[in-house]
Design a protein around this motif. Structure first.
Motif, PDB file in Angstrom:
ATOM      1  N   GLU A 148       0.878  -1.210  -0.118  1.00 15.87           N
ATOM      2  CA  GLU A 148       0.162   0.036  -0.066  1.00 15.87           C
ATOM      3  C   GLU A 148       0.838   1.116   0.033  1.00 15.87           C
ATOM      4  O   GLU A 148       1.835   1.180   0.873  1.00 15.87           O
ATOM      5  CB  GLU A 148      -0.978  -0.086   1.405  1.00 15.87           C
ATOM      6  N   GLY A 149       0.577   2.032  -1.004  1.00 13.99           N
ATOM      7  CA  GLY A 149       1.274   3.279  -1.043  1.00 13.99           C
ATOM      8  C   GLY A 149       2.486   3.443  -1.935  1.00 13.99           C
ATOM      9  O   GLY A 149       3.379   4.150  -2.320  1.00 13.99           O
ATOM     10  N   GLU A 150       3.064   1.957  -2.489  1.00 13.86           N
ATOM     11  CA  GLU A 150       4.013   1.740  -3.436  1.00 13.86           C
ATOM     12  C   GLU A 150       3.634   1.070  -4.637  1.00 13.86           C
ATOM     13  O   GLU A 150       4.231   0.397  -5.120  1.00 13.86           O
ATOM     14  CB  GLU A 150       5.057   0.800  -2.410  1.00 13.86           C
ATOM     15  N   GLU A 151       2.398   1.236  -4.952  1.00 13.25           N
ATOM     16  CA  GLU A 151       1.965   1.053  -6.363  1.00 13.25           C
ATOM     17  C   GLU A 151       2.634   1.427  -7.477  1.00 13.25           C
ATOM     18  O   GLU A 151       2.591   2.770  -7.740  1.00 13.25           O
ATOM     19  CB  GLU A 151       0.524   1.119  -6.531  1.00 13.25           C
ATOM     20  N   TRP A 152       3.282   0.669  -8.296  1.00 13.52           N
ATOM     21  CA  TRP A 152       4.116   1.171  -9.413  1.00 13.52           C
ATOM     22  C   TRP A 152       3.471   0.729 -10.968  1.00 13.52           C
ATOM     23  O   TRP A 152       3.741   0.845 -12.025  1.00 13.52           O
ATOM     24  CB  TRP A 152       5.485   0.719  -9.497  1.00 13.52           C
ATOM     25  N   MET A 153       2.463  -0.306 -11.033  1.00 17.14           N
ATOM     26  CA  MET A 153       2.065  -0.823 -12.163  1.00 17.14           C
ATOM     27  C   MET A 153       0.848   0.166 -12.625  1.00 17.14           C
ATOM     28  O   MET A 153      -0.001   0.501 -11.926  1.00 17.14           O
ATOM     29  CB  MET A 153       1.221  -2.047 -11.936  1.00 17.14           C
ATOM     30  N   ASN A 154       1.038   0.373 -13.908  1.00 12.46           N
ATOM     31  CA  ASN A 154      -0.011   1.003 -14.705  1.00 12.46           C
ATOM     32  C   ASN A 154      -1.132   0.090 -15.259  1.00 12.46           C
ATOM     33  O   ASN A 154      -1.152  -1.014 -14.772  1.00 12.46           O
ATOM     34  CB  ASN A 154       0.439   1.881 -15.889  1.00 12.46           C
ATOM     35  N   GLU A 155      -2.263   0.534 -15.586  1.00 15.65           N
ATOM     36  CA  GLU A 155      -3.372  -0.182 -15.803  1.00 15.65           C
ATOM     37  C   GLU A 155      -3.302  -1.353 -16.858  1.00 15.65           C
ATOM     38  O   GLU A 155      -3.547  -2.486 -16.706  1.00 15.65           O
ATOM     39  CB  GLU A 155      -4.582   0.657 -16.613  1.00 15.65           C
ATOM     40  N   SER A 156      -2.367  -1.023 -17.944  1.00  7.42           N
ATOM     41  CA  SER A 156      -1.866  -2.024 -18.971  1.00  7.42           C
ATOM     42  C   SER A 156      -1.011  -3.256 -18.390  1.00  7.42           C
ATOM     43  O   SER A 156      -1.223  -4.592 -18.546  1.00  7.42           O
ATOM     44  CB  SER A 156      -1.451  -1.670 -19.985  1.00  7.42           C
ATOM     45  N   GLN A 157      -0.206  -2.848 -17.416  1.00  4.11           N
ATOM     46  CA  GLN A 157       0.754  -3.847 -16.841  1.00  4.11           C
ATOM     47  C   GLN A 157       0.034  -4.505 -15.781  1.00  4.11           C
ATOM     48  O   GLN A 157       0.256  -5.704 -15.559  1.00  4.11           O
ATOM     49  CB  GLN A 157       1.866  -2.994 -16.099  1.00  4.11           C
ATOM     50  N   ALA A 158      -0.930  -4.019 -14.934  1.00  2.13           N
ATOM     51  CA  ALA A 158      -1.513  -4.589 -14.046  1.00  2.13           C
ATOM     52  C   ALA A 158      -2.372  -5.662 -14.744  1.00  2.13           C
ATOM     53  O   ALA A 158      -2.554  -6.758 -14.027  1.00  2.13           O
ATOM     54  CB  ALA A 158      -2.477  -3.611 -13.302  1.00  2.13           C
ATOM     55  N   ASN A 159      -3.090  -5.697 -15.882  1.00  5.53           N
ATOM     56  CA  ASN A 159      -3.643  -6.369 -16.530  1.00  5.53           C
ATOM     57  C   ASN A 159      -2.944  -7.756 -17.022  1.00  5.53           C
ATOM     58  O   ASN A 159      -3.409  -9.003 -16.848  1.00  5.53           O
ATOM     59  CB  ASN A 159      -4.501  -6.049 -17.819  1.00  5.53           C
ATOM     60  N   ILE A 160      -1.768  -7.530 -17.587  1.00  5.60           N
ATOM     61  CA  ILE A 160      -0.802  -8.419 -17.949  1.00  5.60           C
ATOM     62  C   ILE A 160      -0.395  -9.164 -16.809  1.00  5.60           C
ATOM     63  O   ILE A 160      -0.376 -10.556 -16.696  1.00  5.60           O
ATOM     64  CB  ILE A 160       0.169  -7.985 -18.803  1.00  5.60           C
ATOM     65  N   ALA A 161       0.088  -8.614 -15.323  1.00  4.27           N
ATOM     66  CA  ALA A 161       0.495  -9.086 -14.561  1.00  4.27           C
ATOM     67  C   ALA A 161      -0.476  -9.813 -13.748  1.00  4.27           C
ATOM     68  O   ALA A 161      -0.155 -11.126 -13.187  1.00  4.27           O
ATOM     69  CB  ALA A 161       1.003  -8.006 -13.590  1.00  4.27           C
ATOM     70  N   ASN A 162      -1.821  -9.620 -13.746  1.00  6.66           N
ATOM     71  CA  ASN A 162      -2.973 -10.355 -13.199  1.00  6.66           C
ATOM     72  C   ASN A 162      -3.007 -11.511 -13.993  1.00  6.66           C
ATOM     73  O   ASN A 162      -3.094 -12.540 -13.395  1.00  6.66           O
ATOM     74  CB  ASN A 162      -3.978  -9.375 -13.172  1.00  6.66           C
ATOM     75  N   PHE A 163      -2.898 -11.560 -15.343  1.00  2.00           N
ATOM     76  CA  PHE A 163      -3.054 -12.580 -15.973  1.00  2.00           C
ATOM     77  C   PHE A 163      -2.036 -13.654 -15.890  1.00  2.00           C
ATOM     78  O   PHE A 163      -2.359 -14.880 -15.579  1.00  2.00           O
ATOM     79  CB  PHE A 163      -3.170 -12.420 -17.550  1.00  2.00           C
ATOM     80  N   PHE A 164      -0.847 -13.294 -16.095  1.00  2.00           N
ATOM     81  CA  PHE A 164       0.325 -14.155 -15.819  1.00  2.00           C
ATOM     82  C   PHE A 164       0.460 -14.732 -14.207  1.00  2.00           C
ATOM     83  O   PHE A 164       1.064 -15.786 -13.980  1.00  2.00           O
ATOM     84  CB  PHE A 164       1.625 -13.571 -16.379  1.00  2.00           C
TER      85      PHE A 164
END
Length: 282
Positions: free
Chosen positions: A139-155
């Motif tokens: 919390e407070g150290e989020e670095w992923m943007n929306e597109s990276q978050a979608n890819i990281a969530n999938f993998f």
């Protein structure tokens, strides 16, 4: 080769090309040695095949997990936006020096956003983070943007699924199956018993010690086969009888000793093994 290629596939995709070249060279080298140079290896069963199957399973698990962790760590600079503008004391133009001593000019404006250090590598987080999905960012150290978050969530969830399935498969192969075979009788007979006798099946051959040499078209017989039917040897020379290929006729006096052994079975004069067959009475 396979494990290293899969482990670093995301940071070094060219490893697939280098790995395929290395495996191709290994394949043709081993094939040439097996067919032209090496002797026939002793029978070792299916242990190597089972070990290889488990190794490939571990490799797939490592590939799925490292894919998830590497995609979640981008851009790998451990820098996060703070959401606030830089302090006024940092505004201005500065002369900096890089690691090699070269001078670099930097300019910071009043509207620039400040950054702070954040660990973007889930593998090195304490406590350990698994699975590596965006929801597990500190919390407070989020670095992923929306597109990276979608890819990281999938993998991340694909890696988690592969990990669970791989662990279950390995547990079944390495722990559960051997333990079950040790504690319970699991062997089941297949087929039905028949009245067909061994001597009535022409396709079945007996075990006759032989040696194959490249200089001879047929194997050399390393025992006394005068006590069995020639059909049990497993092959037929159209020009010569089987005695022509028996080594007992190559040593002077050996045939005489074998004949003496046959006349007096208690006399210890046999130099080679003897193969016998007692066909059943009809």
């Amino acid at each position: 080769i396979l494990f290293i290629t899969f482990y670093y596939a995301q940071v070094f995709p060219a490893g697939f090309i280098l790995g395929s070249i290395a495996l191709t060279i290994h394949y043709w080298t081993d094939k040439f040695c097996l067919l032209r140079i090496w002797f026939q290896a002793p029978t070792i069963g299916t242990d190597i095949a089972h070990m290889t199957r488990n190794f490939i399973t571990i490799t797939l698990i490592a590939f799925a997990l490292m894919t998830a962790y590497n995609f979640s760590a981008f851009p790998c600079d451990n820098v996060c936006k703070s959401g606030t503008k830089v302090s006024s004391e940092y505004v201005g133009k500065f002369d900096l020096f890089d690691g090699e001593g070269a001078q670099v000019h930097a300019s910071i404006g009043a509207d620039d956003v400040s950054y702070f250090f954040c660990n973007q590598d889930f593998l090195r987080h304490r406590p350990f983070v698994f699975p590596p999905v965006p929801a597990n960012q500190p919390e407070g150290e989020e670095w992923m943007n929306e597109s990276q978050a979608n890819i990281a969530n999938f993998f991340g969830w694909i890696g988690f699924t592969v990990f669970v399935l791989g662990v279950v498969v390995l547990f079944y192969r390495v722990v559960f199956k051997p333990l079950r075979n040790f504690l319970f009788v699991t062997h089941k007979l297949s087929g039905n018993a028949t009245n067909i006798k061994f001597s009535e099946v022409p396709e079945i051959f007996g075990y006759v010690p032989q040696m194959k040499l490249l200089a001879f078209p047929f194997p050399l017989i390393l025992c006394d086969v005068r006590g069995i039917n020639d059909d049990l040897i497993g092959w037929t020379d159209p020009r010569y009888p089987h005695d022509h290929h028996s080594v007992i006729f190559d040593v002077p006096g050996l045939v005489r000793k074998e004949n003496e052994r046959a006349e007096n079975i208690d006399k210890n004069c046999s130099l080679l093994s003897v193969v016998k067959h007692w066909p059943p009475t009809k």
